[in-house]
Design an enzyme around this catalytic site. Structure first.
Site, PDB file in Angstrom:
ATOM      1  N   CYS A   1     -30.015 -51.611  26.360  1.00 36.19           N
ATOM      2  CA  CYS A   1     -28.907 -50.756  26.762  1.00 36.19           C
ATOM      3  C   CYS A   1     -28.989 -50.524  28.261  1.00 36.19           C
ATOM      4  O   CYS A   1     -29.974 -50.874  28.901  1.00 36.19           O
ATOM      5  CB  CYS A   1     -28.956 -49.433  26.029  1.00 36.19           C
ATOM      6  SG  CYS A   1     -30.399 -48.484  26.487  1.00 36.19           S
TER       7      CYS A   1
ATOM      8  N   ASP B   1     -31.144 -82.210   9.724  1.00 34.95           N
ATOM      9  CA  ASP B   1     -32.568 -82.444   9.691  1.00 34.95           C
ATOM     10  C   ASP B   1     -33.129 -81.336   8.790  1.00 34.95           C
ATOM     11  O   ASP B   1     -32.481 -80.306   8.610  1.00 34.95           O
ATOM     12  CB  ASP B   1     -33.119 -82.342  11.116  1.00 34.95           C
ATOM     13  CG  ASP B   1     -34.623 -82.281  11.134  1.00 34.95           C
ATOM     14  OD1 ASP B   1     -35.235 -83.133  10.485  1.00 34.95           O
ATOM     15  OD2 ASP B   1     -35.168 -81.389  11.794  1.00 34.95           O
TER      16      ASP B   1
END
Lengths: 52, 750
Positions: free
Chosen positions: B30, B438
């Site tokens: 923040c 994959d």
């Protein structure tokens, strides 16, 4: 129409001042961190150095 | 951290003795972190400047005192809970930033000029309808010229240079008709003004530049934002390597600073930072990121190891090797080269449109000129009409049609955790109809997880996970992940190669091998299967056997099912053993799979699919996937992928979920639809405006309205690509080391 003789230069000068101010703020890095600038306005300490 | 960190390679020094260093910071959540970090940094004696860039999560430090060690700052940040990594601005990124500033300057000048000229033009339009005197009008036109000519010369440069470049290559791009229209509009206006005519196009030329620059600038900032996040991830991912100095001491050095023949120390549980060969020590290493194989390999002195692989049990000394020297690496490199050269030169929608558009426009203008001359108009009138055709057909809407969608779509993708390497990737994603996955690290999580955690009580897991936190062993880390916030026990001691022990509520608790816990190893027999390892746990009479193995990403089953439901063909090609591949394929309900595939096999399979006329999307993370990623029509990598794989992929997705793959496909298809709509709008606009221009009915007022109107419609349509895409980022993404860049993207879509 004589009023144009000074109204037109005034209009142009005002626009030009705005342009110069924008280019200056761009140069001084004020557009580098838009998200941070939005929050920094809320901080109380104004002591940090302003040029980055 | 008792070891020294050597950051000297990252310190910038200017002539006046000022020093500076940049860090990529992970953990800023923040805006309050800005103050916290900056103030903490300024408390370090000698630090003169500390500035956080919140948009891209970076910290710039500046100081003059040459004795100050920036490692102090890293240590201070670590104690505050942030991970700081030294950072060197990639050349591409700083060039991008320079270009964005250049575009913004051009945009400012064009905006200033357009507004002032419009002020004068509106007066002329109003005056033409009422009682303006020719003298006043001429003065206004000359004033407009005075503003417009230098402004266009300055702010039109991005188009002029690009057009010149294309012409030098004897090609036409969108910037050629744009530049031509700007120059002709200004030139004609000056001539008309000199002849005291009532019409001039100064305002149109400037508005054209202004609108197009907005599009260019937004595209540039989007690219920059993506690149900044990618740069941070790269910096945070690349760990510090422990270099063994000739005198035997160990220094922590950024991996990039390791030279060939340096000796690097790799402790158990660390990823090997460089390619090289082992000079001391034995261990087992997990090479799944290289080969896709989940079984560990025993290595000893002389064995070759690859960067990114995980060291399991013993400390290793590795001699770093120069890049690209080694059997397996060479093979990958060769395959990559072939794949890259074989990849068809993809022609984007915008380029295809401009290839047709530019000649048509120029021919229409020429035909207009000849037609009016034959019809008996004066040469002046015929030329003015022809130029009006060129101005009004100037592909303002067309030039914005595709980039505007690129900007909003990549912004939306960014928010759902997909970082694009290039704008064209969107169009290629949209065309894909077959998805080849994959297995290891892509369908499964890159790190192993506890598979049978649900079998035990929460308290037991809690104790085991907190105990595991005291160990560096990769299996223990998997167990510790079960309670990410669990604090380690005081007094926990690790016996290397055996396990960890601590006294919890005065009961001796042990975690590790069967012998270490005093348990019978055969208790684990039913739990042992292909590719899973076990950890034993004992606390008094309480015992447990944890199975640790590669697990599927949490939403893999749903994502694959959703993709199949939407008509995609899904295949799995893995370098892991056929049995392990089959197990995963069956769980996911994928019928087409291939195990034990070498890199060349993967490429061959993609070529076969291509020969069937299918457009493939390859999703893979391993070193061994890189050639396949380059050979596929489009490709995607998880952020945990090997560097080569990421470089070969069109986009990288963040987080622990597979959902971004589906999201990327969905958004790309929406984006392609919008691009086509936009091109359609541009065509409709031209269908109306061109006949008007040819018949000589276009006045500067109509030109200004039509051109800006079509640009606004196209841009507004493009904004729809960002609607409904405002997914907030998930905690998983934060864990994956994603810096704060994706937080608010309202600006990118605006």
């Amino acid at each position: 129409m004589n009023v144009l003789i000074y109204l037109v230069p005034i209009a142009l000068t005002l626009g030009f001042v705005g342009l110069v101010a924008f280019v200056w703020s761009l140069r001084s890095g004020q557009f580098d961190d838009l998200d941070g600038a939005a929050s920094r306005v809320l901080f109380d300490d104004d002591v940090d150095d302003r040029k980055t | 951290m008792s070891l020294d960190i050597d950051l000297s390679g990252f310190v910038r020094q200017t002539d006046d003795g000022a020093r500076g260093i940049d860090f990529a910071i992970d953990g800023m959540t923040c805006a309050a972190c800005i103050v916290e970090i900056e103030q903490a940094m300024k408390k370090i004696p000698g630090v003169e400047k500390a500035r956080i860039n919140y948009s891209n999560s970076r910290l710039a430090l500046g100081w003059k005192d040459e004795t100050l060690d920036p490692a102090l700052a890293v240590e201070q940040l670590r104690r505050m809970g942030y991970v700081a990594h030294p950072f060197e601005l990639a050349e591409a990124e700083s060039r991008d930033a320079e270009h964005a500033k250049f575009l913004l300057r051009c945009l400012a000048v064009a905006g200033f000029a357009a507004m002032n000229v419009m002020l004068l033009s509106v007066s002329v339009w109003a005056g033409n309808a009422s009682d303006i005197t020719p003298e006043t009008r001429d003065m206004f036109h000359w004033l407009s010229a005075l503003i417009a000519l230098p402004a266009a010369a300055f702010s039109g440069r991005p188009f002029f240079t690009s057009a010149l470049g294309a012409l030098k290559r004897r090609a036409l791009n969108m910037d050629v008709p744009i530049s031509l229209a700007i120059i002709l509009a200004l030139g004609m206006s000056v001539v008309e003004t000199a002849n005291h005519r009532p019409e001039a196009y100064f305002d149109s030329a400037l508005m054209l530049i202004f609108f197009l620059l907005i599009g260019r600038y937004l595209e540039q900032t989007m690219r920059q934002r993506t690149r900044a996040v990618a740069g941070n991830i790269a910096a945070l991912r690349s760990p510090l390597a422990a270099r063994v100095n000739p005198d035997g001491s160990v220094t922590q050095v950024p991996t990039a600073r390791i030279a060939a023949d340096d000796i690097v120390l790799v402790r158990p549980g660390e990823r090997i930072p460089v390619d090289g060969s082992i000079v001391a020590g034995t261990s087992e290493i997990d090479e799944s990121i290289v080969t896709g194989e989940t079984r560990q390999r025993s290595v000893g002195v002389g064995a070759d190891v690859f960067s990114g692989t995980l060291n399991f049990c013993g400390a290793l000394n590795i001699r770093a090797r120069a890049v690209g020297a080694g059997g397996f690496l060479d093979e990958i490199e060769r395959l990559l080269e072939n794949a890259a050269s074989a990849r068809s030169h993809f022609v984007g929608l915008a380029e295809r449109a401009s290839r047709i558009y530019a000649p048509v426009v120029h021919l229409t203008a020429a035909a207009t000129l000849v037609g009016w001359l034959i019809a008996g108009k004066s040469a002046h009138d015929a030329i003015v009409t022809a130029i009006a055709v060129l101005i009004i057909t100037c592909p303002c809407a067309l030039a914005l049609a595709v980039p505007a969608v690129h900007v909003t779509a990549s912004g939306a993708l960014f928010r759902s955790g997909v970082l694009l390497n290039g704008g064209q990737a969107i169009e290629r994603f949209a065309e894909a109809d077959t998805i080849v996955f994959d297995k290891t690290g892509t369908l499964t999580l890159p790190e192993p997880r506890v598979a049978n955690a649900r079998d035990f009580s929460g308290d037991l897991i809690e104790r085991a996970a907190r105990l595991a936190r005291s160990s560096r062993h990769p299996l223990a880390r998997a167990l510790a992940q079960e309670r990410p916030m669990g604090a380690p026990y005081d007094g926990a001691r690790e016996e290397p190669g055996a396990g960890v022990a601590a006294s919890i509520d005065n009961i001796e608790t042990r975690l590790g091998s069967a012998a270490f816990c005093g348990l019978d190893a055969s208790a684990a027999a039913p739990a042992l299967d292909e590719g899973s390892s076990v950890i034993f746990y004992r606390r008094g009479d309480e015992t447990a056997v944890f199975r640790v193995r590669q697990t599927l990403r949490a939403d893999a089953v749903e994502t694959i099912a959703a993709l199949k439901a939407r008509g995609f063909r899904v295949e799995i090609i893995s370098g892991d053993s056929p049995a392990a591949t089959r197990a995963v394929a069956e769980t996911l309900g994928v019928a087409d799979y291939l195990g034990g595939a070498k890199p060349a096999d993967k490429v061959a399979r993609l070529e076969a699919l291509k020969a069937e006329g299918r457009k493939t999307l390859m999703v893979g993370d391993g070193f061994n996937d890189a050639p396949a990623l380059a050979a596929a029509h489009a490709s995607l990598s998880p952020v945990s992928a090997a560097d080569v794989a990421q470089a070969s992929a069109d986009a990288v997705f963040l987080g622990e979920k597979l959902a971004p793959v589906a999201r990327a496909l969905e958004l790309s298809r929406l984006a392609r639809k919008l691009m086509r709509q936009n091109l359609g709008i541009a065509v409709i606009y031209n269908a109306i405006a061109v006949p008007l221009a040819i018949s000589g009915l276009v006045t500067p007022l109509i030109a200004a309205l039509a051109m800006s109107g079509s640009s606004l419609v196209v841009t507004g349509n493009a904004l729809r690509a960002g609607v409904g895409a405002g997914e907030s980022r998930t905690p998983e993404q934060a864990q994956a080391g994603e810096p704060e860049g994706s937080r608010s993207n309202a600006g990118a879509a605006a």
